[in-house]
Design a protein around this motif. Structure first.
Motif, PDB file in Angstrom:
ATOM      1  N   LEU A   4      34.647  63.528  67.016  1.00 18.47           N
ATOM      2  CA  LEU A   4      33.795  62.080  66.576  1.00 18.47           C
ATOM      3  C   LEU A   4      34.807  61.093  66.393  1.00 18.47           C
ATOM      4  N   LYS A  56      44.185  59.582  79.639  1.00 21.42           N
ATOM      5  CA  LYS A  56      42.789  58.886  79.771  1.00 21.42           C
ATOM      6  C   LYS A  56      42.532  58.322  78.241  1.00 21.42           C
ATOM      7  N   PRO A  88      32.818  57.572  75.157  1.00 22.37           N
ATOM      8  CA  PRO A  88      32.010  58.718  74.719  1.00 22.37           C
ATOM      9  C   PRO A  88      31.577  59.836  75.627  1.00 22.37           C
ATOM     10  N   ALA A  89      31.379  59.419  77.167  1.00 23.06           N
ATOM     11  CA  ALA A  89      31.158  60.423  77.995  1.00 23.06           C
ATOM     12  C   ALA A  89      32.244  61.589  77.894  1.00 23.06           C
ATOM     13  N   ASP A  90      33.510  61.221  77.878  1.00 24.30           N
ATOM     14  CA  ASP A  90      34.697  62.072  77.876  1.00 24.30           C
ATOM     15  C   ASP A  90      34.536  62.977  76.649  1.00 24.30           C
ATOM     16  N   GLY A  96      31.857  63.752  74.893  1.00 20.96           N
ATOM     17  CA  GLY A  96      30.719  64.621  75.243  1.00 20.96           C
ATOM     18  C   GLY A  96      31.153  65.842  76.123  1.00 20.96           C
ATOM     19  N   LEU A  97      31.826  65.512  77.220  1.00 17.36           N
ATOM     20  CA  LEU A  97      32.207  66.371  78.155  1.00 17.36           C
ATOM     21  C   LEU A  97      33.135  67.398  77.195  1.00 17.36           C
ATOM     22  N   ARG A 143      41.976  45.889  67.710  1.00 13.67           N
ATOM     23  CA  ARG A 143      41.287  46.223  68.905  1.00 13.67           C
ATOM     24  C   ARG A 143      42.003  46.875  70.156  1.00 13.67           C
ATOM     25  N   GLY A 176      33.864  41.994  66.074  1.00 14.28           N
ATOM     26  CA  GLY A 176      32.884  42.921  66.578  1.00 14.28           C
ATOM     27  C   GLY A 176      31.613  42.611  65.941  1.00 14.28           C
ATOM     28  N   TYR A 222      27.911  64.455  70.812  1.00 15.96           N
ATOM     29  CA  TYR A 222      29.190  63.895  70.980  1.00 15.96           C
ATOM     30  C   TYR A 222      29.469  62.773  72.179  1.00 15.96           C
ATOM     31  N   TRP A 223      28.480  62.499  72.657  1.00 15.20           N
ATOM     32  CA  TRP A 223      28.631  61.120  73.617  1.00 15.20           C
ATOM     33  C   TRP A 223      27.834  60.267  72.603  1.00 15.20           C
ATOM     34  N   ALA A 247      26.873  59.785  69.417  1.00 19.19           N
ATOM     35  CA  ALA A 247      27.178  59.242  68.193  1.00 19.19           C
ATOM     36  C   ALA A 247      28.419  58.285  68.494  1.00 19.19           C
ATOM     37  N   PRO A 248      29.460  58.456  69.148  1.00 14.22           N
ATOM     38  CA  PRO A 248      30.555  57.480  69.798  1.00 14.22           C
ATOM     39  C   PRO A 248      29.859  56.423  70.455  1.00 14.22           C
ATOM     40  N   MET A 303      28.525  54.269  67.557  1.00 11.24           N
ATOM     41  CA  MET A 303      29.597  53.379  66.952  1.00 11.24           C
ATOM     42  C   MET A 303      30.074  52.346  67.891  1.00 11.24           C
ATOM     43  N   ARG A 304      30.454  52.389  68.930  1.00 11.18           N
ATOM     44  CA  ARG A 304      30.881  51.566  69.854  1.00 11.18           C
ATOM     45  C   ARG A 304      29.969  50.103  69.790  1.00 11.18           C
ATOM     46  N   PHE A 338      22.567  60.180  79.131  1.00 11.93           N
ATOM     47  CA  PHE A 338      23.722  59.060  78.992  1.00 11.93           C
ATOM     48  C   PHE A 338      23.289  58.012  79.796  1.00 11.93           C
ATOM     49  N   ARG A 366      34.980  52.376  90.805  1.00 11.48           N
ATOM     50  CA  ARG A 366      35.410  51.184  91.648  1.00 11.48           C
ATOM     51  C   ARG A 366      37.102  51.493  91.734  1.00 11.48           C
ATOM     52  N   LEU A 368      28.265  66.324  81.845  1.00  7.00           N
ATOM     53  CA  LEU A 368      29.065  64.920  81.807  1.00  7.00           C
ATOM     54  C   LEU A 368      30.222  64.685  82.723  1.00  7.00           C
ATOM     55  N   MET A 369      30.548  65.634  83.512  1.00  4.91           N
ATOM     56  CA  MET A 369      31.826  65.213  84.469  1.00  4.91           C
ATOM     57  C   MET A 369      31.565  64.037  85.289  1.00  4.91           C
ATOM     58  N   CYS A 394      29.696  61.234  84.553  1.00  7.43           N
ATOM     59  CA  CYS A 394      29.726  60.307  83.506  1.00  7.43           C
ATOM     60  C   CYS A 394      31.134  59.848  82.972  1.00  7.43           C
ATOM     61  N   ALA A 395      32.093  60.779  82.822  1.00  6.29           N
ATOM     62  CA  ALA A 395      33.213  60.749  82.269  1.00  6.29           C
ATOM     63  C   ALA A 395      34.340  60.135  83.395  1.00  6.29           C
ATOM     64  N   TRP A 396      33.881  60.652  84.586  1.00  4.02           N
ATOM     65  CA  TRP A 396      34.766  60.142  85.665  1.00  4.02           C
ATOM     66  C   TRP A 396      34.516  58.731  86.253  1.00  4.02           C
ATOM     67  N   GLN A 436      31.717  51.511  77.785  1.00  9.32           N
ATOM     68  CA  GLN A 436      31.787  52.602  77.036  1.00  9.32           C
ATOM     69  C   GLN A 436      32.753  52.385  75.902  1.00  9.32           C
TER      70      GLN A 436
END
Lengths: 397, 397
Positions: free
Chosen positions: A27, A146, A150-152, A154-155, A207, B31, B199-200, B202-203, B206-207, B297, B346, B366-367, B369-371, B397
């Motif tokens: 986290l 990398k 957040p998705a990373d 969670g993964l 940042r 922020g 774990y995805w 909460a971050p 926070m973001r 997600f 992209r 989540l592979m 979404c992380a990718w 993210q």
């Protein structure tokens, strides 16, 4: 004068990526740079499981009215399927040994005697997610280098990882010299100005994920500046300051860096910008930005930032422009010898992006940088007429 | 089924922006959302000052060899200029009373007797930055509602502002239900899975600048779920959870929210996605995301995020696509009834952007979404052939 590209290449060559790592809890890992790849230690899903709420059965043994022999919620451990029966099953629940298909509940009807009949025949494998279908044990799921999002995270959690190995933050010491500088909140005497460089530089470094060691305002003497440099070099990977490095300035930074280490001083062919210094004090890098806040801010965005990113193990922002978009302004008096980074804003008018210009580009205050969301780089001598298509560099703030 | 647009509009209408504010120090303000405009309390520059290192003089009194009557570093308070003399002056230093021009040092030559001669005649006003030229006292320099970036903070510092009035962070309570859920780092028994949603989510919160109140895993009973909801409603502005809100699920979230407050439950015509719940528990909003991590997600990215942004006083991310860019993939089996948000990346190939597809779009892990770094929205029934131009929604993210 050094061109922008020469300066950027030169700086990037000197940026030695951090090697030191640390372990962080999941986290706390967002935005950190992964130092080691994450390999899966288990299969996902860990067992064949149901993709639907419905009934698990053995496809070859389907009959017209089937008894329900067990109930399998997600998280339970099913028994072997009794011959000729179905198991009530829910999404994500493990398939009972002996079953090989799931019929979704929308295709099922329950009779008064509790038996279930189906509107469709089952096909072996149907609605079953196979063990390891998404991730196989041993597979690399996150590559080293990398920046964790957040998705990373969670993964990583989904395969049971509790901590990640990341590069430690880059430590950057900052100080500011000039007896005319006053901290905000205090009264301003004649001839004094507020220290604004500290307040854009420290947040910009934070940042980027840097740990900022803020030495504040240093008295304008050679001794005090040398002492600040030594303190900074002991504590930090990189020392940054604004001002004191151009010719003829009433300042001791240049002499102090030369006395404590080594210094390269450039005139860059960019506007705003021009003076930039790179040096070493002990093991620490020294970067001297221009003292004018707008020049410092732009030089940070297009040059120092790339150095810090590489130094911190981050991917280097590519300065790849977006667009091009039409200019909603004229620019009639280009600089003949220097590349200009003009502050612009991208606005959507009638469904089309266009670029607006902050009117006072010559100003030394940060109004243009606070107002803008991007830069346009103009080559020496390049004028702009309304409607010209211009590449747009988004500011990353 | 509810369309994506209907759901987004409906949610946004219910998002009541926070009104509570707090004061923060400048260096903690990046922020945060400015709650009140910042007005300048002084002129910038505060006095007429030199734009160059050089010599200040009265243009009408320039002679061939002029004595240097004083030295004016930045931060000093000059005396009135002695008639017929020049003042040595440095960038940013106040112009001595009586002087009206600065000649840059590159156009000056000092003789053995200390007098200075110039290669150019001075023109009144030359190389002088006027008091208030950049900012006038009373001028609004930062508008209410702005998300503060480093340049904004530097700008506030430059007029002496010490603290800013910002909206307090949005408090979001999260909890997770399901007796099959295990925290990462612990061993996994048969039928159990790791809790990846925490774990995805909460971050990601926070973001967005939210204060996360993490109630962890709640036991799968109506009583425990109702108790968690009450605790969450006492502490938070918004309660979020994943799962437990679709038809037939082995879960108590739906019943618990209905018992403690009110609930609207939708089937959305989006894929991945589908179940989404919005309710109220006391004064708190409740948002129930789908339990499948990929569905959760994506629903967070395209729907819940906008709700939270408006609720927190942030500008709502517009979901304005970039591009279009050519597809480097085929998509031959579109969903006939639902809009699909496919996960893409992209990439720049030979200087041209194109979109690559994560091959396993059906997966629940989540592979993808992380990718991915973006989404492409496909309308119901829309297939894609390689080379088709597709609008690209960057993931934030």
């Amino acid at each position: 004068m050094l061109s922008f590209e020469q300066a950027r290449d030169w700086l990037l060559q000197r940026a030695q990526p951090l090697a030191a790592t640390e372990q962080v809890e999941l986290l706390a890992a967002a935005g950190r740079v992964l130092a080691e790849p994450v390999l899966a230690t288990l299969d996902v899903p860990p067992h064949d499981n149901s993709a639907m709420d419905g009934y698990a059965l053995r496809a070859g043994e389907q009959t017209a009215a089937m008894p329900v022999s067990q109930r399998v919620p997600a998280g339970s451990v099913p028994q072997a399927l009794a011959a000729g029966s179905v198991a009530r099953i829910f999404t994500g629940a493990p398939i009972p040994p002996g079953a090989d298909a799931v019929i979704m509940q929308e295709q099922a009807e329950t009779a008064d005697d509790g038996t279930v009949s189906f509107s469709q025949p089952a096909c072996a494998g149907q609605n079953i997610r196979r063990r390891g279908e998404d991730i196989r044990a041993g597979q690399e799921i996150l590559p080293a280098g990398k920046v964790l999002n957040p998705a990373d995270i969670g993964l990583a959690a989904s395969i049971g990882v509790e901590t990640l190995t990341v590069f430690r933050p880059l430590r950057v010491a900052v100080f500011f010299t000039g007896d005319e500088l006053v901290e905000p909140g205090r009264p301003l005497a004649a001839g004094q100005i507020y220290n604004s460089n500290r307040y854009w530089l420290a947040p910009a470094l934070m940042r980027l994920g840097c740990e900022v060691i803020d030495l504040g305002i240093v008295r304008d003497s050679l001794g005090a500046t040398r002492e600040a440099l030594r303190d900074a070099a002991d504590a930090a990977d990189v020392i940054m300051t604004c001002g004191g490095v151009s010719v003829g300035e009433e300042d001791h930074v240049k002499a102090a860096v030369e006395a404590e280490g080594s210094l390269d001083l450039w005139k860059l062919a960019i506007k705003p910008g021009k003076p930039l210094a790179y040096g070493k004090v002990g093991q620490a890098d020294f970067i001297g930005l221009p003292g004018n806040p707008v020049s410092g801010f732009v030089t940070f965005q297009v040059l120092a930032r790339a150095f810090l990113e590489r130094r911190a193990g981050l991917p280097v922002s590519a300065l790849t422009p977006e667009g091009p978009y039409p200019a909603a302004f004229d620019w009639t008096r280009p600089d003949a010898r220097r590349s200009e980074f003009i502050r612009v804003r991208r606005v959507c008018v009638d469904g089309r992006w266009q670029l607006e210009l902050y009117p006072q580009q010559g100003s030394g205050v940060l109004m243009s940088c606070a107002w803008a969301d991007g830069l346009v780089r103009l080559e020496p001598g390049q004028a702009v007429a309304r409607g010209d298509m211009l590449p747009y560099l988004p500011l990353v703030q």
